[in-house]
Motif scaffolding. Structure first.
Motif, PDB file in Angstrom:
ATOM      1  N   ARG A 106     -50.431  -6.326   2.295  1.00 36.66           N
ATOM      2  CA  ARG A 106     -49.600  -5.546   1.360  1.00 36.66           C
ATOM      3  C   ARG A 106     -50.355  -4.435   0.646  1.00 36.66           C
ATOM      4  N   ALA A 107     -51.590  -4.656   0.253  1.00 32.36           N
ATOM      5  CA  ALA A 107     -52.347  -3.609  -0.446  1.00 32.36           C
ATOM      6  C   ALA A 107     -52.563  -2.407   0.475  1.00 32.36           C
ATOM      7  N   GLU A 108     -52.902  -2.647   1.723  1.00 34.00           N
ATOM      8  CA  GLU A 108     -53.075  -1.550   2.683  1.00 34.00           C
ATOM      9  C   GLU A 108     -51.747  -0.827   2.933  1.00 34.00           C
TER      10      GLU A 108
END
Length: 165
Positions: A106-108
Motif C-alpha cells: 500500500r505505501a508503494e
C-alpha cells in the motif's frame, strides 16, 4: 442429503484470449467517506484502446469506474465503458471486480508517479466483464462471460481479458 451426493462432474472451465484493453483515466473525483461502506471514488475514462483476435478499437471517453474503497483497503469495482470497434460499432462493457492490495504494498501504491511500475503479481486485481451490443457483427459478445486481470499503466489501467469457453 449432502451436496456432493447431488453434484456432477462438469467440464473444467477453459478460457481463450478476448482482448487487451488500456483505459486512460481522468483525474479522480472523490465523493468522500460514505460511512461503514467505505470511500466512493470516480475514475473517469478519458479514452484508450483495445485489441484482440478479431476485435479492436477505442475506449470512448465518458465511462468510468464508480469504485468503493472498503475500510480494509479492498477496492470494489463498478465499471461501465463504451467501446467503439475499428469498423465503427458500439459495444457496452460492464464489469465488477476486486482489487486487493496487501498491506505491505500500500505505501508503494500511494505514489501516483511510480505505482504503475509495481509488479501486478504483488496484488489481486480481477474483473468479470459482460457485453451488450446491437451490432450484428459483434452480437456474439452478448452471450460471452469473460474474466480479466487488471494492472496499472502510466496514466491509466489495463486488463488482459479472457473469454470463458
Amino acid at each position: 442429503m449432502t451436496v456432493h451426493a447431488r453434484a456432477k462432474a462438469v467440464e473444467t472451465i477453459r478460457t481463450a484470449p478476448l482482448f487487451d484493453i488500456v483505459v486512460d483515466l481522468n483525474p479522480r473525483l472523490e465523493f468522500g467517506n460514505g460511512g461503514a461502506l467505505g470511500r466512493r471514488v470516480l475514475f473517469g475514462a478519458a479514452g484508450g484502446s483495445f485489441e484482440g483476435p478479431g476485435l479492436r478499437g477505442e475506449v470512448v471517453a465518458g465511462g468510468g469506474d464508480w469504485a468503493l474503497f472498503r475500510p480494509d483497503g479492498t477496492m470494489l469495482l463498478d465499471v461501465r465503458l463504451t467501446l467503439r470497434t475499428d469498423d465503427d460499432e458500439l459495444v457496452h462493457m460492464t464489469y465488477q471486480g476486486r482489487w486487493v492490495i496487501p498491506p505491505e504494498v500500500r505505501a508503494e501504491m500511494a505514489d501516483p508517479a511510480t505505482r504503475f511500475r509495481i509488479d501486478p503479481a504483488r496484488y489481486y486485481f480481477r474483473t468479470n466483464p459482460l457485453f451488450e451490443t446491437g451490432s450484428t457483427r459483434y452480437a456474439w459478445l452478448n452471450d460471452v462471460v469473460a474474466v480479466g486481470t487488471g494492472y496499472l499503466v502510466d496514466g491509466g489501467v489495463a486488463y488482459h481479458v479472457e473469454r470463458v469457453l
